[in-house]
Motif scaffolding. Structure first.
Motif, short mmCIF file in Angstrom:
data_model
loop_
_atom_site.label_atom_id
_atom_site.label_comp_id
_atom_site.label_asym_id
_atom_site.label_seq_id
_atom_site.Cartn_x
_atom_site.Cartn_y
_atom_site.Cartn_z
N LEU A 101 0.82 -1.20 0.00
CA LEU A 101 0.00 0.00 0.00
C LEU A 101 0.86 1.25 0.00
O LEU A 101 1.97 1.27 0.54
CB LEU A 101 -0.92 0.02 1.23
N LEU A 102 0.31 2.30 -0.62
CA LEU A 102 0.91 3.63 -0.62
C LEU A 102 -0.13 4.60 -0.08
O LEU A 102 -1.24 4.69 -0.59
CB LEU A 102 1.32 4.03 -2.04
N PHE A 103 0.24 5.31 1.00
CA PHE A 103 -0.66 6.27 1.61
C PHE A 103 -0.14 7.69 1.39
O PHE A 103 1.08 7.93 1.41
CB PHE A 103 -0.79 6.02 3.12
N ILE A 104 -1.08 8.63 1.21
CA ILE A 104 -0.77 10.05 1.21
C ILE A 104 -1.49 10.67 2.40
O ILE A 104 -2.73 10.58 2.51
CB ILE A 104 -1.23 10.74 -0.09
N TRP A 105 -0.71 11.26 3.30
CA TRP A 105 -1.25 11.88 4.50
C TRP A 105 -1.12 13.40 4.37
O TRP A 105 -0.10 13.91 3.89
CB TRP A 105 -0.49 11.42 5.75
N ASP A 106 -2.16 14.11 4.81
CA ASP A 106 -2.17 15.57 4.75
C ASP A 106 -1.99 16.12 6.15
O ASP A 106 -2.74 15.78 7.06
CB ASP A 106 -3.49 16.05 4.15
N SER A 107 -0.97 16.98 6.33
CA SER A 107 -0.69 17.51 7.66
C SER A 107 -1.83 18.35 8.21
O SER A 107 -1.99 18.47 9.42
CB SER A 107 0.59 18.35 7.63
N SER A 108 -2.65 18.93 7.33
CA SER A 108 -3.77 19.74 7.80
C SER A 108 -4.89 18.88 8.37
O SER A 108 -5.78 19.40 9.05
CB SER A 108 -4.33 20.58 6.65
N GLU A 150 -3.73 1.40 -3.93
CA GLU A 150 -3.55 -0.05 -3.89
C GLU A 150 -3.04 -0.64 -5.20
O GLU A 150 -3.15 -1.85 -5.41
CB GLU A 150 -4.88 -0.72 -3.50
N ASP A 151 -2.48 0.17 -6.07
CA ASP A 151 -2.13 -0.32 -7.40
C ASP A 151 -0.90 -1.22 -7.43
O ASP A 151 -0.76 -2.06 -8.33
CB ASP A 151 -1.90 0.87 -8.35
N ASP A 161 6.32 -6.74 -8.46
CA ASP A 161 5.63 -5.60 -9.08
C ASP A 161 6.49 -4.97 -10.17
O ASP A 161 6.05 -4.81 -11.32
CB ASP A 161 5.29 -4.56 -8.01
N ARG A 162 7.70 -4.53 -9.80
CA ARG A 162 8.72 -4.04 -10.74
C ARG A 162 8.34 -2.73 -11.44
O ARG A 162 8.98 -2.34 -12.40
CB ARG A 162 9.06 -5.09 -11.80
N CYS A 163 7.30 -2.05 -10.98
CA CYS A 163 6.79 -0.88 -11.68
C CYS A 163 7.15 0.42 -10.97
O CYS A 163 7.19 0.47 -9.73
CB CYS A 163 5.28 -0.95 -11.84
N ILE A 164 7.38 1.45 -11.77
CA ILE A 164 7.43 2.83 -11.27
C ILE A 164 6.11 3.48 -11.65
O ILE A 164 5.72 3.48 -12.82
CB ILE A 164 8.60 3.61 -11.89
N LYS A 165 5.44 4.03 -10.64
CA LYS A 165 4.14 4.67 -10.88
C LYS A 165 4.23 6.14 -10.48
O LYS A 165 4.96 6.52 -9.57
CB LYS A 165 3.03 3.97 -10.08
N PHE A 166 3.46 6.95 -11.22
CA PHE A 166 3.43 8.40 -10.98
C PHE A 166 2.02 8.79 -10.57
O PHE A 166 1.04 8.36 -11.20
CB PHE A 166 3.87 9.15 -12.23
N TRP A 167 1.94 9.63 -9.52
CA TRP A 167 0.66 9.94 -8.90
C TRP A 167 0.44 11.44 -8.82
O TRP A 167 1.38 12.20 -8.54
CB TRP A 167 0.59 9.37 -7.49
N ASN A 168 -0.80 11.83 -9.07
CA ASN A 168 -1.26 13.18 -8.74
C ASN A 168 -1.80 13.11 -7.32
O ASN A 168 -2.87 12.55 -7.08
CB ASN A 168 -2.35 13.63 -9.71
N THR A 169 -1.07 13.66 -6.36
CA THR A 169 -1.45 13.48 -4.96
C THR A 169 -2.61 14.38 -4.56
O THR A 169 -3.13 14.24 -3.45
CB THR A 169 -0.24 13.75 -4.05
N HIS A 170 -3.03 15.31 -5.43
CA HIS A 170 -4.23 16.09 -5.14
C HIS A 170 -5.49 15.26 -5.38
O HIS A 170 -6.44 15.33 -4.61
CB HIS A 170 -4.26 17.35 -5.99
N THR A 171 -5.44 14.49 -6.46
CA THR A 171 -6.62 13.70 -6.83
C THR A 171 -6.48 12.22 -6.49
O THR A 171 -7.48 11.50 -6.45
CB THR A 171 -6.88 13.84 -8.34
N GLY A 172 -5.24 11.75 -6.30
CA GLY A 172 -5.02 10.33 -6.04
C GLY A 172 -5.00 9.49 -7.30
O GLY A 172 -4.98 8.25 -7.21
N SER A 173 -4.98 10.11 -8.47
CA SER A 173 -5.01 9.34 -9.72
C SER A 173 -3.60 8.93 -10.13
O SER A 173 -2.63 9.66 -9.91
CB SER A 173 -5.65 10.18 -10.83
N CYS A 174 -3.51 7.76 -10.75
CA CYS A 174 -2.24 7.25 -11.28
C CYS A 174 -2.06 7.81 -12.68
O CYS A 174 -2.86 7.54 -13.58
CB CYS A 174 -2.24 5.73 -11.29
#
Length: 452
Positions: free
Chosen positions: A286-293, A308-309, A335-348
Motif C-alpha cells: 500500500l501507498l498512503f498520502i497523509w495531509d498535515s492539515s 492499492e495499485d 511488481d517491478r513498476c514505477i508509478k506516478f501519482w497526482n497526490t491532489h486527486t489520487g489518480s495514477c
C-alpha cells in the motif's frame, strides 16, 4: 424594308463573331485604352539585337553545329536572358508579391530553439568505497547525504560519516548488540543533527559536530524503526509495527500524532517539499498520502489517499522537485513498476514496468529526469527521461541489488550502496556549469577518491 439590315447583320455575325464582339466592346465607355508601349519597361539593346542580328540565324540557317555547341549556345542564351520573344513592353513588370506568412515564420517567436547538446552520462562510477557488514535488507534505509555535504551510512551497528569536501571518514556511534543493528538514518535539514532508528524500536537524535547523543525516543514503536523523514522540526518515524509517529523534537513529550493505516512494516517515508503531505509505503503493498492539515481531524481513517495499485512492497517513494503534487513510487520484486501519482486527486498518471525490483528513486534537481536503483536481476541504476520515461542510460557496477541511494547537496552526484558491500558514486545528473564555478573553499566532491 426591315429584312435587309437583319440579313446583313446575320451574315457579318456568322462570318466572324469574335470580331463583332471586339468592336462592340471597343465602343463601350469602359474600354477606351490604347496599347502604347512603355519605354521604361523596354530593353532597347535587346530589341535592336532581335530586330537585326537576332533574326539572321532564324531566316538564314547556318551550317548545322555539333550537339555540344548547340547545348552551350542554349545555356548561354538562358544565362543572358536571351530566350525572350517579346520586343515591346506595354506595362512594367509586376512587383514581386510578398509572402503574407513570411513575417510570422521569420519572427523570433516561431523560430526553433537551438538544440541543446546531449549530455554525456558516465555509465561507470567515479569512485568506490568499501561498505563492509552493510545489512542486506530491502526494508531498511541505511544511507543519507546531509546539507553540510556529509554522507552518513550505517554498517551493522555503526554509523559512519564521510565528509565529501575532504574525503575524511569518522565514526559517529556504535550501538551495542542488544539494541542494534541500526535500521534507518536521516539527516535533519540543518545538516548537523541526525536521527538514527534502531532494531529495538528506539530512535536517537545525535549532534554530528560534537558526536553527542541529544535525545532518545522510547515507547512509540513496538518493533524496529525502518524509515525516518524530517519536516522542519517534526521527525516522522515508520516502524515494523505499521505505525507512523510524528515527533516534535523541541518538546519533552515529543509524540504529537500517530498515523494508522499500514498493516505491515513501513519501509518508505518522505515529506513533500512543501511539508504539507507525507507519502508512506509499506510491505502490505500500500501507498498512503497523509495531509498535515488533517492531523487533528476527528476521523479514524485520516489519510488523504489509500493507493492499492502496487502488487509488492512499496519502499521507493520520491517527490518531484518541479511539480509539488507529483509523486513517484516503486514496487518490489513481484511488481517491478514505477508509478506516478497526482497526490491532489489520487489518480495514477503513468506506470512503467522496469523489469526488476525497484529499491530506490531520486529526481534530478536540474533536469526532468528520474533515477531508479534495482535489485534482481540486473542490479543496475537506470536514468529515465520524464515524462516520456525513455531510458537514457543503465549504470552498472554493483554485483548485488542496489538497496540505497542518496543525492549530494548540489544535486549532481549520487551515492549508491548495495548488498555487495560497496558504496559507489555516480556523476549521473551532470556537472555544475562552467560559468558558475564553485567557490575555491569548496573542493570538488570525491576529487581525492581512487577507483577500486
Amino acid at each position: 424594308m426591315d429584312a435587309g439590315p437583319m440579313n446583313s447583320f446575320n451574315k457579318i455575325h456568322s462570318r466572324n463573331p469574335l470580331q463583332e464582339r471586339f468592336h462592340q466592346r471597343k465602343s463601350s465607355r469602359d474600354n477606351l485604352d490604347r496599347f502604347i508601349p512603355n519605354r521604361a519597361a523596354m530593353d532597347f539593346d535587346y530589341a535592336d539585337y532581335m530586330l537585326t542580328d537576332g533574326r539572321k540565324g532564324k531566316e538564314n540557317p547556318a551550317v548545322p553545329c555539333s550537339p555540344s555547341r548547340e547545348a552551350y549556345r542554349r545555356q548561354l542564351a538562358e544565362a543572358l536572358n536571351m530566350n525572350r520573344t517579346r520586343i515591346l513592353a506595354f506595362k512594367s513588370k509586376a512587383p514581386t508579391v510578398a509572402d503574407p506568412f513570411s513575417k510570422y515564420f521569420s519572427s523570433p517567436v516561431y523560430q526553433s530553439k537551438p538544440v541543446k547538446p546531449r549530455r554525456y552520462i558516465a555509465q561507470s562510477s567515479v569512485g568506490t568505497l568499501d561498505a563492509p557488514e552493510i545489512v542486506d535488507d530491502f526494508y531498511l534505509n541505511l544511507l543519507d547525504w546531509g546539507s553540510s555535504n556529509v554522507l552518513a551510512i550505517a554498517l551493522s551497528n555503526t554509523v559512519y560519516l564521510w565528509d565529501a569536501s575532504n574525503s575524511s571518514t569518522s565514526e559517529l556511534v556504535t550501538i551495542d548488540d542488544e539494541n542494534g543493528p541500526v535500521t534507518s538514518i536521516s539527516w535533519a535539514p540543518d545538516g548537523q543533527h541526525i536521527a538514527i532508528g534502531l532494531n529495538n524500536s528506539q530512535v536517537q537524535i545525535w549532534d554530528s559536530a560534537s558526536n553527542r547523543l541529544l535525545r532518545t525516543f522510547r515507547g512509540g514503536h513496538r518493533l524496529r524503526v525502518n524509515s525516518l523523514a524530517w519536516n522542519n522540526y517534526i521527525l516522522s518515524t515508520g516502524g515494523m509495527d505499521g505505525k507512523i509517529i510524528n515527533n516534535d523534537v523541541r518538546v519533552r513529550e515529543q509524540i504529537i500524532d500517530t498515523y494508522r493505516g499500514h498493516q505491515q512494516e513501513v519501509c518508505g517515508l518522505k515529506w513533500s517539499p512543501s511539508g504539507r503531505q507525507l507519502a508512506s509505503g509499506g510491505n502490505d503493498n500500500l501507498l498512503f498520502i497523509w495531509d498535515s492539515s488533517m492531523t487533528f481531524a476527528n476521523s479514524r481513517n485520516r489519510w488523504l489517499h489509500r493507493l492499492e495499485d502496487h502488487t509488492a512492497a512499496v519502499k521507493a517513494v520520491a517527490w518531484c522537485p518541479f511539480q509539488g503534487n507529483l509523486l513517484a513510487s516503486g514496487g518490489g520484486g513481484s511488481d517491478r513498476c514505477i508509478k506516478f501519482w497526482n497526490t491532489h486527486t489520487g489518480s495514477c498518471l503513468n506506470s512503467v514496468d522496469t523489469g526488476s525490483q525497484v529499491c530506490a528513486l531520486l529526481w534530478s534537481r536540474h533536469e526532468r529526469e528520474l533515477l531508479s536503483s534495482h535489485g534482481f536481476t540486473e542490479n543496475q541504476l537506470t536514468l529515465w527521461k520524464y515524462p516520456s520515461m525513455v531510458k537514457m542510460a543503465d549504470l552498472t557496477g554493483h554485483t548485488s541489488r542496489v538497496l540505497f541511494m542518496a543525492q549530494s547537496p548540489d544535486g549532481y552526484t549520487v551515492a549508491s550502496a548495495a548488498g555487495d558491500e560497496t558504496l559507489r558514486f555516480w556523476k549521473v545528473f551532470g556537472a555544475p556549469e562552467e560559468a558558475k564555478p564553485a567557490p575555491k573553499t569548496n573542493h570538488e566532491p570525491f576529487s581525492h577518491l581512487s577507483l577500486r
